[in-house]
Write a protein that holds these residues in place. Structure first.
Motif, PDB file in Angstrom:
ATOM      1  N   LEU A 136      -7.905   1.545  -5.481  1.00  0.00           N
ATOM      2  CA  LEU A 136      -8.234   2.440  -4.368  1.00  0.00           C
ATOM      3  C   LEU A 136      -8.334   3.884  -4.830  1.00  0.00           C
ATOM      4  O   LEU A 136      -9.128   4.670  -4.294  1.00  0.00           O
ATOM      5  CB  LEU A 136      -7.196   2.298  -3.263  1.00  0.00           C
ATOM      6  CG  LEU A 136      -7.211   0.957  -2.510  1.00  0.00           C
ATOM      7  CD1 LEU A 136      -6.016   0.860  -1.573  1.00  0.00           C
ATOM      8  CD2 LEU A 136      -8.508   0.765  -1.732  1.00  0.00           C
ATOM      9  N   MET A 137      -7.546   4.253  -5.842  1.00  0.00           N
ATOM     10  CA  MET A 137      -7.664   5.595  -6.399  1.00  0.00           C
ATOM     11  C   MET A 137      -8.996   5.774  -7.123  1.00  0.00           C
ATOM     12  O   MET A 137      -9.585   6.856  -7.114  1.00  0.00           O
ATOM     13  CB  MET A 137      -6.500   5.868  -7.351  1.00  0.00           C
ATOM     14  CG  MET A 137      -5.133   5.937  -6.668  1.00  0.00           C
ATOM     15  SD  MET A 137      -4.967   7.293  -5.494  1.00  0.00           S
ATOM     16  CE  MET A 137      -4.856   8.694  -6.599  1.00  0.00           C
ATOM     17  N   GLN A 139       2.433   7.262  -5.995  1.00  0.00           N
ATOM     18  CA  GLN A 139       1.230   7.833  -6.597  1.00  0.00           C
ATOM     19  C   GLN A 139       0.948   9.254  -6.119  1.00  0.00           C
ATOM     20  O   GLN A 139      -0.159   9.770  -6.284  1.00  0.00           O
ATOM     21  CB  GLN A 139       0.011   6.921  -6.381  1.00  0.00           C
ATOM     22  CG  GLN A 139       0.157   5.570  -7.051  1.00  0.00           C
ATOM     23  CD  GLN A 139      -1.161   4.906  -7.376  1.00  0.00           C
ATOM     24  OE1 GLN A 139      -2.208   5.543  -7.444  1.00  0.00           O
ATOM     25  NE2 GLN A 139      -1.121   3.608  -7.579  1.00  0.00           N
ATOM     26  N   ASN A 144      -3.627  -0.597  -5.501  1.00  0.00           N
ATOM     27  CA  ASN A 144      -3.569   0.844  -5.278  1.00  0.00           C
ATOM     28  C   ASN A 144      -4.294   1.636  -6.356  1.00  0.00           C
ATOM     29  O   ASN A 144      -4.928   2.653  -6.073  1.00  0.00           O
ATOM     30  CB  ASN A 144      -2.111   1.284  -5.192  1.00  0.00           C
ATOM     31  CG  ASN A 144      -1.402   0.716  -3.977  1.00  0.00           C
ATOM     32  OD1 ASN A 144      -1.401   1.303  -2.916  1.00  0.00           O
ATOM     33  ND2 ASN A 144      -0.811  -0.461  -4.127  1.00  0.00           N
ATOM     34  N   GLN A 188       1.358  -2.192  -7.897  1.00  0.00           N
ATOM     35  CA  GLN A 188       0.419  -1.071  -7.937  1.00  0.00           C
ATOM     36  C   GLN A 188      -1.035  -1.479  -8.139  1.00  0.00           C
ATOM     37  O   GLN A 188      -1.929  -0.639  -8.054  1.00  0.00           O
ATOM     38  CB  GLN A 188       0.819  -0.107  -9.075  1.00  0.00           C
ATOM     39  CG  GLN A 188       2.176   0.528  -8.907  1.00  0.00           C
ATOM     40  CD  GLN A 188       2.195   1.622  -7.851  1.00  0.00           C
ATOM     41  OE1 GLN A 188       1.160   1.968  -7.286  1.00  0.00           O
ATOM     42  NE2 GLN A 188       3.365   2.168  -7.574  1.00  0.00           N
ATOM     43  N   MET A 210      -5.566   8.477   1.106  1.00  0.00           N
ATOM     44  CA  MET A 210      -6.961   8.341   0.705  1.00  0.00           C
ATOM     45  C   MET A 210      -7.745   7.469   1.677  1.00  0.00           C
ATOM     46  O   MET A 210      -8.925   7.706   1.942  1.00  0.00           O
ATOM     47  CB  MET A 210      -7.034   7.742  -0.705  1.00  0.00           C
ATOM     48  CG  MET A 210      -6.470   8.630  -1.798  1.00  0.00           C
ATOM     49  SD  MET A 210      -7.337  10.229  -1.891  1.00  0.00           S
ATOM     50  CE  MET A 210      -6.768  10.802  -3.486  1.00  0.00           C
ATOM     51  N   LEU A 211      -7.095   6.435   2.213  1.00  0.00           N
ATOM     52  CA  LEU A 211      -7.786   5.548   3.143  1.00  0.00           C
ATOM     53  C   LEU A 211      -8.059   6.211   4.488  1.00  0.00           C
ATOM     54  O   LEU A 211      -8.845   5.692   5.291  1.00  0.00           O
ATOM     55  CB  LEU A 211      -6.985   4.262   3.325  1.00  0.00           C
ATOM     56  CG  LEU A 211      -7.002   3.327   2.110  1.00  0.00           C
ATOM     57  CD1 LEU A 211      -5.925   2.252   2.219  1.00  0.00           C
ATOM     58  CD2 LEU A 211      -8.369   2.685   1.924  1.00  0.00           C
ATOM     59  N   ARG A 226       0.141   7.587  -1.174  1.00  0.00           N
ATOM     60  CA  ARG A 226      -1.061   8.315  -1.585  1.00  0.00           C
ATOM     61  C   ARG A 226      -2.321   7.531  -1.250  1.00  0.00           C
ATOM     62  O   ARG A 226      -3.357   8.116  -0.908  1.00  0.00           O
ATOM     63  CB  ARG A 226      -1.007   8.621  -3.084  1.00  0.00           C
ATOM     64  CG  ARG A 226      -2.195   9.447  -3.598  1.00  0.00           C
ATOM     65  CD  ARG A 226      -2.354  10.740  -2.842  1.00  0.00           C
ATOM     66  NE  ARG A 226      -3.382  11.603  -3.393  1.00  0.00           N
ATOM     67  CZ  ARG A 226      -4.003  12.546  -2.703  1.00  0.00           C
ATOM     68  NH1 ARG A 226      -3.709  12.734  -1.417  1.00  0.00           N
ATOM     69  NH2 ARG A 226      -4.913  13.315  -3.271  1.00  0.00           N
ATOM     70  N   ASN A 227      -2.246   6.214  -1.321  1.00  0.00           N
ATOM     71  CA  ASN A 227      -3.424   5.413  -1.018  1.00  0.00           C
ATOM     72  C   ASN A 227      -3.719   5.392   0.473  1.00  0.00           C
ATOM     73  O   ASN A 227      -4.882   5.363   0.889  1.00  0.00           O
ATOM     74  CB  ASN A 227      -3.234   4.015  -1.569  1.00  0.00           C
ATOM     75  CG  ASN A 227      -3.004   4.041  -3.066  1.00  0.00           C
ATOM     76  OD1 ASN A 227      -1.864   3.978  -3.518  1.00  0.00           O
ATOM     77  ND2 ASN A 227      -4.049   4.187  -3.832  1.00  0.00           N
ATOM     78  N   VAL A 237       0.878  -1.170   0.000  1.00  0.00           N
ATOM     79  CA  VAL A 237       0.000   0.000   0.000  1.00  0.00           C
ATOM     80  C   VAL A 237       0.916   1.221   0.000  1.00  0.00           C
ATOM     81  O   VAL A 237       1.756   1.383   0.890  1.00  0.00           O
ATOM     82  CB  VAL A 237      -0.935   0.033   1.219  1.00  0.00           C
ATOM     83  CG1 VAL A 237      -1.908   1.207   1.104  1.00  0.00           C
ATOM     84  CG2 VAL A 237      -1.705  -1.280   1.347  1.00  0.00           C
TER      85      VAL A 237
END
Length: 542
Positions: free
Chosen positions: A318-319, A400, A315, A312, A72-73, A68-69, A65
């Motif tokens: 998730l984006m 990311q 990930n 990736q 976001m999480l 950037r993810n 992970v």
């Protein structure tokens, strides 16, 4: 039975058969999207054709992970739990024929609260997501399969089949396919999936290692292939390597094969213990021709399957969730115009295509055979490390951090990003809880207006900021950044530039608008254009 699961109910058992959003597929991407919507009070129905979670197979392809993810999480309140359970690794070291070329050091990401790679098997990520889903009142309807889908009408019309053989027709306002590479949603919508099986087989597994094992994640380039190891929190390591194509009768990769690969490619005295599990697979890569059709959307592997190089895949999905979730919730709650949903497909297709190309380029970069090309590759990488290009170029790409939804979305890797930033780029401000650094948090569900006083605030700044506040709807979150000092102030200075400015930031942390502080009318016009004529809900102003 897990708290977030429920047995399949009869169609007349009181179930909300027409939810606002029907999500097909309860893997990590489907669950993350359900959490995103539920915490914004959007009615969700989450189905999965598998009747139970398979706990007998420890296999878990996804393990990394990226920063950037994790940012976001934070939006759905699981980032801290993931970090507690996973193993932090500050960087990746790259070797060629046993010689260190350099290291991609993620600790250089000084504007992120997560300057590291998190190694956590997907099965553990899913477990944490299931717990969060249950906290939000969500359930997974197991054994419920999408049989057919008509997306041509005003609302999607889905035929569902239950384990007992009964059928049910559902007409949600929106439908999201999170049902993997062989997506039924994508097939039923007639969306072409452009891709093919690549001529590379990967061996993967979780294995105990001892001996001369470096502390960071490792990539070993060798003329006969690539091998990678990443430390896990349980003391084992995730192993991945290219191998010759295997037949079904060859079975799973053995400890002896893994030992041979690591010894020959790393040139280190590493001993391999008995693997926890191993697998071999030959990925089929591809990207859907569109990520949306009518009121139906594709996310995760249903929309794209990228090269395993760089770890990736999860990930990218998730984006997708971070991009679609706030838009869908805003439209469902009446605070955003429905036209905002039209931006999902082009934004995420551009992002997934760029990531797919760079992952493929990374694989080609690693898999060199001739002595001349290997020498060129090694020289370039070593020079990039010594000159700082890896920190400025490779680290943002891997993490990311450089994902953009504006002009730069389809641009190749840039050596320097524009300053001040442009619309579509990431703003280094995140949702609550606020960081200990003093950086204020943006609104997780609505646009946030930032008032940036510039590098040297002038005396009239307070009056100018107050005048804009008075013109804005009280429901808008407004943050005057004049009170921010220290390291966060320097980060904001690099982000917005030396001159006073007003900015509008999306709930996913990407810049929507940046104008000079002498142009407040543009801020007002943008916000009016984003909202329906008669908003039905409001947020609490800070």
């Amino acid at each position: 039975m897990p708290a977030d699961e429920q047995p399949p109910a009869q169609p007349d058992a009181g179930r909300d058969s027409a939810p606002q959003v029907l999500i097909v597929g309860a893997g990590p991407i489907g669950m993350a999207l359900a959490c995103e919507l539920l915490q914004q009070n959007v009615g969700v129905r989450l189905i999965d054709r598998q009747e139970r979670i398979d706990t007998s197979d420890p296999h878990s392809k996804a393990v990394l992970v990226w920063p950037r993810n994790l940012e976001m999480l934070r939006r759905i309140g699981v980032a801290d739990a993931l970090v507690r359970e996973g193993r932090r690794t500050s960087g990746l070291s790259y070797y060629s024929e046993g010689r260190l070329l350099g290291t991609a050091d993620l600790s250089t990401l000084t504007d992120s609260p997560y300057p590291f790679i998190l190694a956590l098997p997907q099965r553990d990520t899913e477990r944490i997501l299931r717990a969060r889903l249950a906290e939000l009142g969500g359930v997974v309807e197991r054994g419920v399969e999408l049989v057919s889908l008509d997306g041509s009408g005003a609302e999607p019309r889905a035929l569902l089949k239950h384990p007992d053989g009964t059928s049910e027709t559902v007409e949600p306002r929106w439908l999201v396919g999170a049902d993997g590479p062989a997506s039924t949603v994508r097939s039923e919508l007639g969306i072409r999936f452009d891709g093919e099986e690549i001529d590379v087989t990967y061996a993967i597994g979780d294995v105990p290692l001892s001996g001369d094992v470096p502390p960071l994640g490792q990539y070993y380039y060798c003329r006969d292939g690539v091998a990678a190891i990443v430390p896990l929190s349980n003391g084992s390591y995730r192993f991945a390597a290219t191998t010759p194509h295997r037949r079904e009768e060859d079975g799973n990769p053995s400890r002896e094969l893994i030992q041979h690969i690591l010894s020959s490619r790393s040139r280190r005295d590493i001993q391999v213990g008995t693997p926890d599990w191993t697998r071999a697979f030959r990925p089929r890569l591809g990207i859907a021709e569109t990520f949306s059709k009518g009121r139906c959307f594709l996310v995760g592997d249903a929309a794209h399957v990228v090269s395993p190089a760089g770890g990736q895949g999860l990930n990218v999905g998730l984006m997708d969730v971070a991009n679609l979730g706030w838009k869908l919730a805003g439209v469902a709650n009446g605070t955003l115009r429905e036209s905002i949903l039209e931006s999902y497909a082009p934004e995420r297709q551009a992002g997934a295509t760029r990531l797919s190309r760079t992952s493929a380029a990374q694989a080609r970069f690693a898999l060199q055979r001739s002595a001349g090309r290997i020498a060129v590759r090694d020289t370039l990488f070593t020079a990039a490390c010594r000159t700082g290009l890896v920190s400025r170029m490779v680290v943002p790409l891997l993490s990311q951090i450089d994902v953009s939804y504006g002009r730069l979305a389809t641009e190749p890797i840039l050596l320097r990003h524009p300053r001040p930033i442009e619309p579509g780029q990431r703003v280094p401000m995140f949702v609550a809880p606020e960081l200990d650094s003093g950086m204020p948090a943006i609104d997780p569900a609505h646009y946030t207006v930032l008032l940036w006083p510039g590098r040297r605030p002038k005396a009239e700044w307070a009056q100018r900021a107050r005048q804009l506040r008075e013109k804005l709807d009280p429901s808008i979150t407004v943050l005057d950044l004049a009170r921010v000092g220290g390291g966060p102030a320097r980060t904001l200075d690099r982000t917005f530039g030396r001159n006073p400015a007003f900015a509008v930031v999306r709930p996913d942390g990407h810049l929507a608008l940046l104008v000079g502080a002498d142009r407040p009318a543009q801020v007002l016009a943008f916000l009016r254009g984003a909202r329906p004529a008669e908003p039905v809900t409001a947020t609490t102003a800070r």
